[in-house]
Scaffold this active site. Structure first.
Site, PDB file in Angstrom:
ATOM      1  N   GLU A 326     -96.272 107.236  40.696  1.00 19.69           N
ATOM      2  CA  GLU A 326     -95.574 106.762  41.898  1.00 19.69           C
ATOM      3  C   GLU A 326     -94.310 107.583  42.150  1.00 19.69           C
ATOM      4  OE1 GLU A 326     -96.556 102.011  41.159  1.00 19.69           O
ATOM      5  OE2 GLU A 326     -94.677 102.887  40.465  1.00 19.69           O
ATOM      6  N   GLY A 328     -91.282 109.113  44.093  1.00 19.70           N
ATOM      7  CA  GLY A 328     -90.555 108.865  45.338  1.00 19.70           C
ATOM      8  C   GLY A 328     -89.662 110.058  45.622  1.00 19.70           C
ATOM      9  N   CYS A 397     -62.580 103.396  53.387  1.00 21.09           N
ATOM     10  CA  CYS A 397     -61.335 102.995  52.738  1.00 21.09           C
ATOM     11  C   CYS A 397     -61.545 102.794  51.241  1.00 21.09           C
ATOM     12  CB  CYS A 397     -60.817 101.716  53.377  1.00 21.09           C
ATOM     13  SG  CYS A 397     -60.465 101.969  55.101  1.00 21.09           S
ATOM     14  N   TYR A 427     -83.082 107.998  48.444  1.00 22.36           N
ATOM     15  CA  TYR A 427     -82.043 107.035  48.067  1.00 22.36           C
ATOM     16  C   TYR A 427     -80.708 107.298  48.760  1.00 22.36           C
ATOM     17  CZ  TYR A 427     -85.667 106.219  44.629  1.00 22.36           C
ATOM     18  OH  TYR A 427     -86.885 105.973  44.046  1.00 22.36           O
TER      19      TYR A 427
HETATM   20  C1  LIG Z   1     -91.723 101.003  39.693  1.00 21.24           C
HETATM   21  C2  LIG Z   1     -91.177 102.242  40.289  1.00 21.24           C
HETATM   22  N1  LIG Z   1     -92.039 103.216  40.660  1.00 21.24           N
HETATM   23  C3  LIG Z   1     -91.592 104.368  41.220  1.00 21.24           C
HETATM   24  C4  LIG Z   1     -90.238 104.589  41.411  1.00 21.24           C
HETATM   25  C5  LIG Z   1     -89.812 105.886  42.048  1.00 21.24           C
HETATM   26  O1  LIG Z   1     -88.971 106.601  41.251  1.00 21.24           O
HETATM   27  P1  LIG Z   1     -88.547 108.089  41.689  1.00 21.24           P
HETATM   28  O2  LIG Z   1     -88.073 108.022  43.076  1.00 21.24           O
HETATM   29  O3  LIG Z   1     -87.481 108.439  40.729  1.00 21.24           O
HETATM   30  O4  LIG Z   1     -89.783 108.932  41.551  1.00 21.24           O
HETATM   31  C6  LIG Z   1     -89.317 103.616  41.031  1.00 21.24           C
HETATM   32  C7  LIG Z   1     -87.870 103.848  41.215  1.00 21.24           C
HETATM   33  O5  LIG Z   1     -87.009 103.123  40.877  1.00 21.24           O
HETATM   34  C8  LIG Z   1     -89.799 102.417  40.459  1.00 21.24           C
HETATM   35  O6  LIG Z   1     -88.948 101.435  40.088  1.00 21.24           O
END
Ligand SMILES: Cc1ncc(COP(=O)(O)O)c(C=O)c1O
Length: 469
Positions: A326, A328, A397, A427
């Site tokens: 997964e 991101g 501020c 993020y």
């Molecule tokens: C369960 C889970 N999967 C995937 C991700 C994605 O992580 P990244 O953006 O570091 O690949 C996160 C990020 O917190 C997560 O908590």
């Protein structure tokens, strides 16, 4: 005015703060290819993204603005799928790669990655609704969250999501009950806390059971969670899930985590005669924010993950489960640049120059929250001026309102110049706030010389409309 230029005479060495930054780059105009979007080039000194002059983007869409290179996102999605997922097709029809929408969630982004063959991981009903409205096939959506509301679970079941990742005993019972009520059977992954806390260049196999996610392996909670799932007819035990952290460069943490999860798979096999069909190793693959960062390439990272799992399975005599991941940050992080306009420039004598921009911690909280490092350049023109030790700050501020803690910018920097901060795709917009009633920046996609707004810039009217008192 006495801006700190570098290299300088003895005074420079005398006045540098104790935590002084590394030496300035040889060429301040340089765009390190690992850090900037793949389409980023300079033309007559001006930064171009997706074939478009950033001055035109700023004029059309205002600043601050997030500029996302669509082809960059798509190409990284393809690379992950080719390296990891192509032969990991699941019943739901996707390869083994699920984009973690929390990194940045918008319809356009989810459409792009989905059209490249990725599934999507969501962790709230808000992210789920964006995914559904972007046309992501429900079966290719994984629902996460450590405290899913009953209404969120019900919505996910009604939509027909492919997997729900269960995170607590209460949730196992709740999902089972809601599935029964809905007359459906839901495929669940059990989230396991392996005791591994991974950081960029290190990992600790110690205290990380002390956090809110998942079922602890060490305490036996993970074994018990699987027992409960297997006992409930409205739940189908699809497999195990492990996520060890973020911005990881080293596969050693994954190795320990995979080892422990596969030990659990062996126990499940022995106790229940059930094979673990799927192992989701989560996200966390690191990207380069500065020239010091050296993330592994996708192919070597993913092939090392696969061989770790294959070896461990062989050691326990288990078939290799379907592997999913997964990512991101690694999909969207490098695709995006934040453009700011320079405002106040203030020399703090003997220390550094504070460069204030028209955004700040409301569009990038990562520096304040994680002490994150970023790279930035003067984007709207070339400069041959010497490097000036700088700190890029916002207009909130808070003295902690820092965008780039340490960087070198040309000493002739002036109000009205555009600054570009790299690798802000993950993020940043997704963690944006309205602190001090700043409106959140828009997001503009660029590709082949065409720009289009994919998230509209907020207006003061948007904020005032919510203020109904
Ligand atoms: C369960 C889970 N999967 C995937 C991700 C994605 O992580 P990244 O953006 O570091 O690949 C996160 C990020 O917190 C997560 O908590």
């Amino acid at each position: 005015m006495s801006r700190i230029a570098h290299p300088a005479g003895p005074r420079h060495a005398d006045v540098l703060p104790a935590d002084h930054p590394p030496a300035p780059p040889e060429d301040l105009n340089d765009l390190h290819p690992e850090i900037w979007p793949r389409s980023a080039v300079r033309h007559d000194g001006v930064l171009m993204l997706g074939g478009i002059d950033v001055r035109d983007l700023a004029a059309e869409y205002g600043t601050p603005v997030f500029v996302t290179d669509e082809e960059d996102v798509r190409s990284r999605a393809r690379e992950y799928l080719e390296a990891f997922g192509a032969d990991q097709a699941g019943e739901e029809g996707t390869g083994g790669v699920f984009y973690a929408a929390k990194a940045f969630c918008s319809r356009a982004i989810l459409r792009w990655v989905h059209s490249e063959g990725l599934g999507v991981d969501v962790c709230t009903v808000g992210e789920l609704e964006v995914a559904l409205s972007a046309g992501v096939a429900p079966a290719m959506i994984t629902m996460h969250g450590n405290n899913k509301l009953p209404s969120e679970i019900a919505r996910a079941l009604a939509a027909g999501v492919g997997h729900v990742v269960v995170d607590s005993y209460e949730e196992i019972a709740r999902v089972a009950y809601l599935a029964l009520e809905a007359g459906t059977r839901v495929r669940v992954l059990v989230r396991v806390t392996t005791g591994v806390e991974a950081h960029t260049h290190e990992f600790m196999a110690t205290a990380h059971d002390d956090q809110k996610f998942g079922f602890s392996l060490a305490s036996g909670a993970a074994d018990e969670a699987v027992r409960r799932v297997l006992a409930l007819p409205s739940l189908e035990f699809a497999g195990l899930h492990s996520h060890i952290g973020s911005q990881i460069f080293d596969t050693a943490g994954f190795e320990v985590a995979a080892h422990r999860v596969i030990e659990l798979a062996a126990r499940i096999n022995a106790e229940h005669g059930v094979q673990v069909a799927e192992l989701d190793l989560g996200g966390g693959f690191g990207i380069a924010y500065t020239p010091d960062d050296d993330p592994p390439d996708v192919k070597s990272l993913t092939s090392s993950l696969r061989s770790i799992v294959a070896l461990q399975c062989a050691a326990y005599g288990l078939p290799i489960p379907r592997l999913t991941i997964e990512p991101g940050r690694a999909i969207v992080g490098p695709s995006t640049v934040t453009l700011y306009e320079v405002g106040t420039i203030k020399d703090v004598d003997g220390l550094r120059t504070y460069v204030s921009v028209d955004g700040g911690m409301s569009d990038n909280i990562r520096t304040a929250l994680y002490d994150a490092s970023y790279t930035c350049v003067l984007a709207s023109r070339a400069s041959a001026a010497p490097p000036m030790l700088s700190r890029v700050v916002g207009r909130h501020c808070e003295s902690g309102d820092i965008v780039v803690r340490d960087c070198y910018l040309p000493a002739d920097l002036a109000p009205g110049d555009l600054l570009a901060v790299a690798a802000t795709g993950a993020y940043c917009r997704s963690m944006a706030s309205n602190y001090n009633h700043l409106t959140k920046p828009g997001v503009v996609a660029v590709r082949n010389g065409v720009a289009s707004e994919i998230v509209r810039r907020e207006t003061l009217d948007d904020l005032l409309r919510l203020d109904v008192g």
